[in-house]
Write a protein that holds these residues in place. Structure first.
Motif, PDB file in Angstrom:
ATOM      1  N   GLY A 122      50.261  20.618   1.870  1.00  0.00           N
ATOM      2  CA  GLY A 122      49.071  21.245   1.287  1.00  0.00           C
ATOM      3  C   GLY A 122      48.223  20.155   0.898  1.00  0.00           C
ATOM      4  N   LYS A 123      48.197  19.024   1.713  1.00  0.00           N
ATOM      5  CA  LYS A 123      47.198  17.823   1.467  1.00  0.00           C
ATOM      6  C   LYS A 123      46.645  17.492   2.904  1.00  0.00           C
ATOM      7  CE  LYS A 123      49.471  15.868  -2.477  1.00  0.00           C
ATOM      8  NZ  LYS A 123      50.236  14.559  -3.014  1.00  0.00           N
ATOM      9  N   PRO A 124      45.884  18.417   3.520  1.00  0.00           N
ATOM     10  CA  PRO A 124      45.329  18.144   4.947  1.00  0.00           C
ATOM     11  C   PRO A 124      44.349  17.064   4.928  1.00  0.00           C
ATOM     12  CG  PRO A 124      44.436  20.265   3.770  1.00  0.00           C
ATOM     13  CD  PRO A 124      45.416  19.819   3.085  1.00  0.00           C
ATOM     14  N   GLU A 125      43.796  16.636   3.668  1.00  0.00           N
ATOM     15  CA  GLU A 125      42.764  15.693   3.669  1.00  0.00           C
ATOM     16  C   GLU A 125      43.416  14.417   3.653  1.00  0.00           C
ATOM     17  OE1 GLU A 125      44.204  16.128  -0.470  1.00  0.00           O
ATOM     18  OE2 GLU A 125      43.560  17.529   1.201  1.00  0.00           O
ATOM     19  N   LYS A 126      44.427  14.204   3.541  1.00  0.00           N
ATOM     20  CA  LYS A 126      45.511  12.931   3.622  1.00  0.00           C
ATOM     21  C   LYS A 126      45.796  12.452   4.969  1.00  0.00           C
ATOM     22  CE  LYS A 126      48.638  10.613   0.394  1.00  0.00           C
ATOM     23  NZ  LYS A 126      48.050   9.649  -0.099  1.00  0.00           N
ATOM     24  N   PHE A 127      45.024  12.020   5.904  1.00  0.00           N
ATOM     25  CA  PHE A 127      45.503  11.604   7.161  1.00  0.00           C
ATOM     26  C   PHE A 127      45.114  10.326   7.772  1.00  0.00           C
ATOM     27  CE2 PHE A 127      40.915  13.316   7.240  1.00  0.00           C
ATOM     28  CZ  PHE A 127      40.124  12.495   8.362  1.00  0.00           C
ATOM     29  N   LYS A 128      44.094   9.569   6.983  1.00  0.00           N
ATOM     30  CA  LYS A 128      43.656   8.257   7.306  1.00  0.00           C
ATOM     31  C   LYS A 128      44.847   7.374   7.378  1.00  0.00           C
ATOM     32  CE  LYS A 128      39.165   8.932   5.227  1.00  0.00           C
ATOM     33  NZ  LYS A 128      38.176   8.361   4.244  1.00  0.00           N
ATOM     34  N   ILE A 129      44.701   6.152   8.126  1.00  0.00           N
ATOM     35  CA  ILE A 129      45.756   5.289   8.404  1.00  0.00           C
ATOM     36  C   ILE A 129      45.055   4.015   8.401  1.00  0.00           C
ATOM     37  CG2 ILE A 129      47.601   4.400   9.895  1.00  0.00           C
ATOM     38  CD1 ILE A 129      47.652   7.246  11.295  1.00  0.00           C
ATOM     39  N   ILE A 130      45.640   2.820   7.557  1.00  0.00           N
ATOM     40  CA  ILE A 130      45.232   1.828   7.465  1.00  0.00           C
ATOM     41  C   ILE A 130      46.018   0.904   8.217  1.00  0.00           C
ATOM     42  CG2 ILE A 130      44.803  -0.316   5.987  1.00  0.00           C
ATOM     43  CD1 ILE A 130      44.662   1.777   3.648  1.00  0.00           C
ATOM     44  N   SER A 131      45.297   0.346   9.290  1.00  0.00           N
ATOM     45  CA  SER A 131      46.155  -0.913  10.148  1.00  0.00           C
ATOM     46  C   SER A 131      45.421  -2.179   9.724  1.00  0.00           C
ATOM     47  CB  SER A 131      45.661  -0.228  11.592  1.00  0.00           C
ATOM     48  OG  SER A 131      46.406  -1.311  12.579  1.00  0.00           O
ATOM     49  N   ARG A 132      45.977  -3.206  10.514  1.00  0.00           N
ATOM     50  CA  ARG A 132      45.387  -4.600  10.260  1.00  0.00           C
ATOM     51  C   ARG A 132      44.446  -4.929  11.408  1.00  0.00           C
ATOM     52  NH1 ARG A 132      50.728  -7.118   7.818  1.00  0.00           N
ATOM     53  NH2 ARG A 132      51.287  -7.128  10.309  1.00  0.00           N
ATOM     54  N   GLU A 133      43.765  -5.804  11.076  1.00  0.00           N
ATOM     55  CA  GLU A 133      43.057  -6.548  12.110  1.00  0.00           C
ATOM     56  C   GLU A 133      44.099  -7.456  13.083  1.00  0.00           C
ATOM     57  OE1 GLU A 133      40.111  -6.312  13.437  1.00  0.00           O
ATOM     58  OE2 GLU A 133      38.969  -5.445  11.409  1.00  0.00           O
ATOM     59  N   ARG A 134      44.092  -7.756  14.208  1.00  0.00           N
ATOM     60  CA  ARG A 134      45.287  -8.730  14.821  1.00  0.00           C
ATOM     61  C   ARG A 134      46.391  -7.922  14.901  1.00  0.00           C
ATOM     62  NH1 ARG A 134      44.887 -14.799  14.282  1.00  0.00           N
ATOM     63  NH2 ARG A 134      46.380 -14.566  15.913  1.00  0.00           N
ATOM     64  N   SER A 135      46.631  -6.667  14.900  1.00  0.00           N
ATOM     65  CA  SER A 135      47.665  -6.011  14.977  1.00  0.00           C
ATOM     66  C   SER A 135      47.962  -5.318  16.321  1.00  0.00           C
ATOM     67  CB  SER A 135      47.853  -4.729  14.131  1.00  0.00           C
ATOM     68  OG  SER A 135      46.778  -3.730  14.489  1.00  0.00           O
ATOM     69  N   TYR A 136      49.124  -5.061  16.732  1.00  0.00           N
ATOM     70  CA  TYR A 136      49.405  -4.249  18.068  1.00  0.00           C
ATOM     71  C   TYR A 136      50.379  -3.392  17.966  1.00  0.00           C
ATOM     72  CZ  TYR A 136      50.162  -3.396  22.774  1.00  0.00           C
ATOM     73  OH  TYR A 136      50.525  -2.749  24.201  1.00  0.00           O
ATOM     74  N   HIS A 137      50.077  -1.976  18.286  1.00  0.00           N
ATOM     75  CA  HIS A 137      50.739  -0.958  17.937  1.00  0.00           C
ATOM     76  C   HIS A 137      50.853   0.012  19.297  1.00  0.00           C
ATOM     77  CE1 HIS A 137      50.993  -2.101  13.904  1.00  0.00           C
ATOM     78  NE2 HIS A 137      49.732  -1.986  13.801  1.00  0.00           N
ATOM     79  N   GLY A 138      50.310  -0.630  20.495  1.00  0.00           N
ATOM     80  CA  GLY A 138      50.526   0.180  21.537  1.00  0.00           C
ATOM     81  C   GLY A 138      49.140   0.511  22.331  1.00  0.00           C
ATOM     82  N   VAL A 139      49.016   1.201  23.276  1.00  0.00           N
ATOM     83  CA  VAL A 139      47.947   1.378  24.166  1.00  0.00           C
ATOM     84  C   VAL A 139      47.565   2.803  24.587  1.00  0.00           C
ATOM     85  CG1 VAL A 139      47.968  -0.799  25.190  1.00  0.00           C
ATOM     86  CG2 VAL A 139      49.308   0.838  26.507  1.00  0.00           C
ATOM     87  N   THR A 140      48.435   3.766  24.091  1.00  0.00           N
ATOM     88  CA  THR A 140      47.855   5.278  24.324  1.00  0.00           C
ATOM     89  C   THR A 140      46.625   5.297  23.525  1.00  0.00           C
ATOM     90  OG1 THR A 140      49.237   5.837  22.610  1.00  0.00           O
ATOM     91  CG2 THR A 140      50.082   6.153  24.574  1.00  0.00           C
ATOM     92  N   VAL A 141      45.950   6.443  23.539  1.00  0.00           N
ATOM     93  CA  VAL A 141      44.565   6.624  22.885  1.00  0.00           C
ATOM     94  C   VAL A 141      44.905   6.291  21.371  1.00  0.00           C
ATOM     95  CG1 VAL A 141      42.573   8.115  22.224  1.00  0.00           C
ATOM     96  CG2 VAL A 141      43.504   7.970  24.643  1.00  0.00           C
ATOM     97  N   ALA A 143      47.522   5.131  19.770  1.00  0.00           N
ATOM     98  CA  ALA A 143      48.234   3.973  19.363  1.00  0.00           C
ATOM     99  C   ALA A 143      47.204   2.738  19.467  1.00  0.00           C
ATOM    100  CB  ALA A 143      49.398   3.816  20.318  1.00  0.00           C
ATOM    101  N   ALA A 144      46.440   2.872  20.432  1.00  0.00           N
ATOM    102  CA  ALA A 144      45.610   1.599  20.801  1.00  0.00           C
ATOM    103  C   ALA A 144      44.419   1.558  19.590  1.00  0.00           C
ATOM    104  CB  ALA A 144      44.678   1.708  22.177  1.00  0.00           C
ATOM    105  N   SER A 145      43.932   2.928  19.182  1.00  0.00           N
ATOM    106  CA  SER A 145      43.225   2.930  18.035  1.00  0.00           C
ATOM    107  C   SER A 145      43.819   2.365  16.792  1.00  0.00           C
ATOM    108  CB  SER A 145      42.869   4.152  17.872  1.00  0.00           C
ATOM    109  OG  SER A 145      42.094   5.086  18.758  1.00  0.00           O
ATOM    110  N   LEU A 146      44.982   2.119  16.858  1.00  0.00           N
ATOM    111  CA  LEU A 146      45.879   1.726  15.657  1.00  0.00           C
ATOM    112  C   LEU A 146      45.662   0.219  15.647  1.00  0.00           C
ATOM    113  CD1 LEU A 146      49.035   3.816  14.939  1.00  0.00           C
ATOM    114  CD2 LEU A 146      46.899   3.573  13.647  1.00  0.00           C
ATOM    115  N   THR A 147      45.755  -0.479  17.142  1.00  0.00           N
ATOM    116  CA  THR A 147      45.794  -1.889  17.507  1.00  0.00           C
ATOM    117  C   THR A 147      44.703  -2.437  16.986  1.00  0.00           C
ATOM    118  OG1 THR A 147      47.356  -1.246  19.362  1.00  0.00           O
ATOM    119  CG2 THR A 147      45.676  -3.280  19.533  1.00  0.00           C
TER     120      THR A 147
END
Length: 450
Positions: A122-141, A143-147
């Motif tokens: 019941g918390k649909p508004e809770k979806f944002k993700i904090i990632s770091r500068e100079r991180s690498y988490h992959g290259v799909t659409v 995962a690359a957004s997290l990168t």
């Protein structure tokens, strides 16, 4: 020129080296030249090449059950055994495991499961993700957004805002500290920046914080002491989940079972595993979540009639069998202990280059490290572009060693966990020759800054 569109390659400079075979810590090109594989392929061939046990396991499993999917509750024992083994290994409470094929798709899976979970409670508004500068988490659409690396963003028009990706500081003291700032002051400043970001966005809108315990493609950044302790305190205070991306650091790479153990990340809610899970002999990944997250997803899936996510090759029986055998070898042969011992030796030997005129910083932990080359050794001023790193990488190759330039002008080292002390010495010797060649290059080109 073949018809291949090459991954992570300058498309004007393709097919520069053809690898034909590998054995142990070495690979051989089409001309028979031997190279020490100092990056374990792409941070992944932990048990080296031509491991007969893994090859025989692959053959046996293919003869028994070459393929079976896991849709609609169908299963196989080797997949069950692997999930149980991983659940017992990871520091995630009551862990549940979803299988995929790569670190990138495993991180995509996590994004979807985060949304599914928070919708379920019941918390649909809770979806944002904090990632770091100079991180690498992959290259799909997704995962690359997290990168957090610009080359993985440029020209791709990634949907950062739609995915709710937020960005916070990279914990690289050498490169990002303010003048006169101690490591403790640096940590306090960037942790405070994180908390201010959370307050500005609203903690009730943020689902998770993702981090590699020690980064890979961004330059092998090892955060200063106390960083993760303070980060976790802020996240716990604001009810934000910690997501550990262990694609590179998992399974002995840092001298422990997981990078989280090495750097003091306690009980992450989610973990991403791949690469060394199978020593790269078969593609496989795992998205691990806490048991309570899984439990919350059961009833919503029943209402729909299906948990509508899965890949054709999720839990591929051959990949699962190879991963199980890999984990067995790690335990039986004390590979993690060997990696800790040889890792200490590797780190010591690499730090001998701190006296080299080109080297600004040597950083790493266990069997992963980077040597950063700078234009001014006293100030740490970087070179203007990545040409020096590219030259040094080629110089290593010329001397019979494969590595990779990361973060523009750092050379990364991540050899197979089975390397010997003599092979570490060989790596150091070849690196010394390559650095001297590179020094000659930058001197002739006038790239050093007084």
């Amino acid at each position: 020129m073949s018809e291949i569109i090459y991954p992570t390659t300058n498309l004007k400079v393709t097919e520069t080296l053809t690898i034909e075979r590998g054995d142990g810590a070495y690979v051989y090109d089409s001309n028979g030249k031997q190279y020490l594989e100092a990056l374990a392929g792409l941070w992944c061939t932990s048990l080296g090449y031509n491991n007969r046990e893994l090859i025989d396991t692959t053959t046996e499993q293919m003869g028994n059950l070459s393929y079976s999917h896991m849709f609609g509750g169908k299963t196989h024992q080797v997949g069950i055994d692997l999930a149980d083994k991983l659940a017992a290994m990871v520091p995630v409470e009551n862990a549940k495991v979803f299988f995929g094929n790569s670190g990138s798709d495993a991180n995509d899976t996590h994004i979807k499961m985060l949304r599914y979970y928070f919708n379920a409670i019941g918390k649909p508004e809770k979806f944002k993700i904090i990632s770091r500068e100079r991180s690498y988490h992959g290259v799909t659409v997704a995962a690359a957004s997290l990168t957090g690396l610009p080359p993985n963003h440029t020209n791709f028009d990634l949907p950062f805002d739609a995915l709710g990706v937020l960005r916070t500081d990279a914990p690289h003291y050498y490169r990002n500290a303010l003048p006169g700032e101690s490591e403790e002051q640096f940590v306090d400043r960037i942790v405070n920046n994180l908390e201010q970001l959370i307050l500005a966005e609203g903690a009730d809108t943020i689902a998770a914080f993702i981090a590699e315990p020690i980064t890979g493609a961004s330059g092998v950044i090892v955060p200063p002491k106390g960083y993760y302790e303070k980060i976790q305190a802020v996240l716990n205070k604001h009810g934000i989940l910690f997501w550990a991306d262990e694609v590179i650091t998992g399974f002995g790479r840092t001298g422990n079972d997981f990078g989280s153990t090495t750097v003091g990340i306690e009980k992450p809610a989610m973990m991403t595993l791949a690469k060394q899970l199978s020593s790269a002999y078969m593609p496989i990944s795992a998205s691990v979540i806490r048991g309570d997250m899984y439990e919350a997803m059961i009833e919503p899936s029943a209402k729909v009639g299906v948990f509508g996510h899965g890949y054709t090759y999720s839990g591929h029986p051959v990949a699962c069998a190879v991963a199980l055998k890999t984990l067995e070898i790690y335990q039986r042969d004390n590979i993690f202990g060997h990696a800790a011992e040889l890792g200490s030796y590797m780190q010591k030997r690499l730090r001998e280059f701190l006296d080299h005129p080109l080297v600004g910083e040597v950083r790493g932990e266990g069997m992963i490290a980077a040597v950063e080359m700078v234009a001014n050794k006293q100030t740490g001023q970087p070179f203007d572009d990545g040409a020096v790193g590219a030259f040094a990488m080629q110089a290593c190759q010329n001397h019979g060693m494969i590595t990779r330039a990361v973060a523009a002008n750092s050379l990364a080292f991540c050899p197979p966990l089975i390397v010997t002390e003599a092979q570490i010495d060989e790596m150091i010797e070849k690196l010394g020759k390559a650095l001297d060649d590179t020094l000659d290059f930058v001197t002739k080109e006038g790239l050093l800054v007084a």
